[in-house]
Design an enzyme around this catalytic site. Sequence first.
Site, PDB file in Angstrom:
ATOM      1  N   ALA A   9       0.844  -1.198   0.000  1.00 51.82           N
ATOM      2  CA  ALA A   9       0.000   0.000   0.000  1.00 51.82           C
ATOM      3  C   ALA A   9       0.871   1.236   0.000  1.00 51.82           C
ATOM      4  O   ALA A   9       0.550   2.258   0.587  1.00 51.82           O
ATOM      5  CB  ALA A   9      -0.914  -0.008   1.216  1.00 51.82           C
ATOM      6  N   ARG A  15      -3.126   9.330  -9.706  1.00 53.93           N
ATOM      7  CA  ARG A  15      -4.279   9.520 -10.601  1.00 53.93           C
ATOM      8  C   ARG A  15      -5.589   9.659  -9.831  1.00 53.93           C
ATOM      9  O   ARG A  15      -6.614   9.983 -10.407  1.00 53.93           O
ATOM     10  CB  ARG A  15      -4.352   8.380 -11.613  1.00 53.93           C
ATOM     11  CG  ARG A  15      -3.358   8.581 -12.764  1.00 53.93           C
ATOM     12  CD  ARG A  15      -3.280   7.364 -13.642  1.00 53.93           C
ATOM     13  NE  ARG A  15      -4.572   6.996 -14.184  1.00 53.93           N
ATOM     14  CZ  ARG A  15      -4.913   5.763 -14.546  1.00 53.93           C
ATOM     15  NH1 ARG A  15      -4.044   4.775 -14.402  1.00 53.93           N
ATOM     16  NH2 ARG A  15      -6.104   5.507 -15.036  1.00 53.93           N
ATOM     17  N   GLU A 155       5.827  -5.996 -18.400  1.00 55.41           N
ATOM     18  CA  GLU A 155       4.980  -4.827 -18.174  1.00 55.41           C
ATOM     19  C   GLU A 155       4.632  -4.181 -19.517  1.00 55.41           C
ATOM     20  O   GLU A 155       5.421  -4.231 -20.465  1.00 55.41           O
ATOM     21  CB  GLU A 155       5.712  -3.814 -17.283  1.00 55.41           C
ATOM     22  CG  GLU A 155       5.890  -4.286 -15.859  1.00 55.41           C
ATOM     23  CD  GLU A 155       4.572  -4.680 -15.197  1.00 55.41           C
ATOM     24  OE1 GLU A 155       3.676  -3.830 -15.104  1.00 55.41           O
ATOM     25  OE2 GLU A 155       4.429  -5.849 -14.800  1.00 55.41           O
ATOM     26  N   ASN A 227      -7.040   2.702  -9.760  1.00 55.02           N
ATOM     27  CA  ASN A 227      -5.977   3.675  -9.996  1.00 55.02           C
ATOM     28  C   ASN A 227      -6.515   5.095 -10.142  1.00 55.02           C
ATOM     29  O   ASN A 227      -5.757   6.045 -10.123  1.00 55.02           O
ATOM     30  CB  ASN A 227      -5.170   3.286 -11.238  1.00 55.02           C
ATOM     31  CG  ASN A 227      -4.419   1.972 -11.019  1.00 55.02           C
ATOM     32  OD1 ASN A 227      -3.716   1.811 -10.030  1.00 55.02           O
ATOM     33  ND2 ASN A 227      -4.616   1.030 -11.912  1.00 55.02           N
ATOM     34  N   ARG A 316     -30.300   5.979  12.154  1.00 53.50           N
ATOM     35  CA  ARG A 316     -28.896   6.334  12.395  1.00 53.50           C
ATOM     36  C   ARG A 316     -28.277   5.389  13.425  1.00 53.50           C
ATOM     37  O   ARG A 316     -28.961   4.546  14.009  1.00 53.50           O
ATOM     38  CB  ARG A 316     -28.822   7.801  12.835  1.00 53.50           C
ATOM     39  CG  ARG A 316     -29.169   8.761  11.671  1.00 53.50           C
ATOM     40  CD  ARG A 316     -29.210  10.182  12.131  1.00 53.50           C
ATOM     41  NE  ARG A 316     -28.007  10.554  12.863  1.00 53.50           N
ATOM     42  CZ  ARG A 316     -27.948  11.532  13.772  1.00 53.50           C
ATOM     43  NH1 ARG A 316     -29.049  12.240  14.050  1.00 53.50           N
ATOM     44  NH2 ARG A 316     -26.832  11.796  14.390  1.00 53.50           N
ATOM     45  N   ASN A 369     -33.225  16.264  22.650  1.00 52.59           N
ATOM     46  CA  ASN A 369     -32.208  15.501  23.392  1.00 52.59           C
ATOM     47  C   ASN A 369     -30.949  16.289  23.684  1.00 52.59           C
ATOM     48  O   ASN A 369     -30.121  15.857  24.472  1.00 52.59           O
ATOM     49  CB  ASN A 369     -31.842  14.230  22.609  1.00 52.59           C
ATOM     50  CG  ASN A 369     -31.292  14.545  21.230  1.00 52.59           C
ATOM     51  OD1 ASN A 369     -31.665  15.536  20.621  1.00 52.59           O
ATOM     52  ND2 ASN A 369     -30.399  13.710  20.754  1.00 52.59           N
ATOM     53  N   ARG A 423     -49.707  23.123  27.252  1.00 58.26           N
ATOM     54  CA  ARG A 423     -49.845  24.105  26.179  1.00 58.26           C
ATOM     55  C   ARG A 423     -50.822  25.170  26.691  1.00 58.26           C
ATOM     56  O   ARG A 423     -51.536  24.950  27.674  1.00 58.26           O
ATOM     57  CB  ARG A 423     -50.378  23.447  24.909  1.00 58.26           C
ATOM     58  CG  ARG A 423     -51.758  22.860  25.090  1.00 58.26           C
ATOM     59  CD  ARG A 423     -52.259  22.132  23.865  1.00 58.26           C
ATOM     60  NE  ARG A 423     -53.618  21.686  24.104  1.00 58.26           N
ATOM     61  CZ  ARG A 423     -54.073  20.466  23.833  1.00 58.26           C
ATOM     62  NH1 ARG A 423     -53.274  19.551  23.321  1.00 58.26           N
ATOM     63  NH2 ARG A 423     -55.323  20.160  24.074  1.00 58.26           N
TER      64      ARG A 423
END
Length: 449
Positions: A9, A15, A155, A227, A316, A369, A423
């Site tokens: 890696a 690119r 190659e 790539n 979530r 919350n 209310r």
Amino acid sequence: MTVSIVLLAGGQGSRMNSDLPKVLHQVAGAPLLAHALRAAAAVDPAQTVLVVGHGGEAVTDAALALDPDLSVVTQHEQLGTGHAVAQARPVLAGEGGDVVVLYGDAPFVSGETLQALTKARAGADIVVLGFEAAVPTGYGRLILDADGMLAAIVEERDASEAQRAVTLCNSGILSADAAVLFDLIDAVGTGNAKGEYYLTDIIAIARNRGLTIGVVTCAEVETLGVNSRTDLAAAEAAFQTRARAAAMADGVTLTAPETVFFAHDTVIGRETTVAPFVTFGPGVTVESGAEIRSFCHLEGCHVSQGAQIGPYARLRPDAEVGPQARIGNFVEVKAATIATGAKVNHLSYIGDATVGEGANIGAGTITCNYDGVFKHQTVIGEGAFVGSNSALVAPVEVGPGGYVASGSVITQDVPGGDLAIARTRQVNKPGLGTRLRAKLMALKSKGQG
Ligand code: UD1
Ligand code: CA
């Protein structure tokens, strides 16, 4: 036979045109690196050595988070794939056994293919994984001799016209005895178009030394290399195609499979239906017989048997939806447990909460919350009824069977079985509506208002 993995890696991935190291770009919600490690796990490696270079620190952190047992070595200068593999030598010296080389930018090889590769080592000193490329451009070509044995890998840049016509290509993956591999790499030079130490050059050298070389082939889709961002999108598409087919084979109905997107770890039970346009982020499990309706986004959550989600719902992380529960349209649930048969059917936000069995949460209910600094819990008891357009200001609790009148702002606990109204009281003015309308109409006829 013990097998160690050397995972490369170190390359720059220029690119990609990105600040992020290439192997940290994601497919199906996981970095390429995670896909490579998962592939490697199929051969149960005794050791995995990750070779990092560009963006080494970020790659190392991500890799160790995925697998704390990894060994990480740094390739300070990117002098080629042969040079990169050589960096693993100090870690693997004395380890013995086989090495499988994997490329971090081509992580979609299947476990079966890697197992076939390691098995084939019984009949050859080195085994190379090849594939028939629809378009071989850019790949190293596997050049066979008159007997059909692998003579060399050439190659693209170094290939003759005739060699370029070859469509049998190098995946980059190979397996060899560790000592033999490092010995061969020592003999690799830089006399090629790129001036690099090519790992692929070990094949011709091995041939000259009388070693035997085998080739195992796999489907081109397994060798898909990333790539560029175009390649990344192609890798995502290939992953999704496989994931959709696998889900359907597992007994999941996908009404329009091409519109459903899975994460690398999505688990969906049999007889679940997923309607068009649904996205699964990482960490989702859905039990059998659930129904996910259109336009839902799920992430880090669990949906139990027979639950119904959506359309247009967002689950979530740490949303836990119980059996037969209902989460309806424009409802967001986060870090909340919705117990068996509870209903949150319309336009709600339920966060940091527990909703008891069979409770009914009316349209537009919001759990408040967050106070700007801390998050607080809302507890809604079994069989409670929260009237529409209520705000539950956490921390707060509505007891079992409690009622909250519509439009309430609840700031104090509601004992079980009680009814809370919070209310302003309504006032009716007899006849005032009629008188007001008459007055307004009169103004309008005079051209005023
Ligand atoms: C390589 C192979 C080619 C094969 C192709 C398959 C060589 C010389 N060529 O070409 O035969 O068909 O992969 O995808 O091996 N890397 C390092 N350090 C380096 C150079 C590369 O760690 O100094 C890593 C890269 O990060 C990448 C992998 O090695 O993960 C392959 O390197 P890359 O430059 O992409 O090789 P290709 O030109 O694709
Ligand atoms: Ca590559």
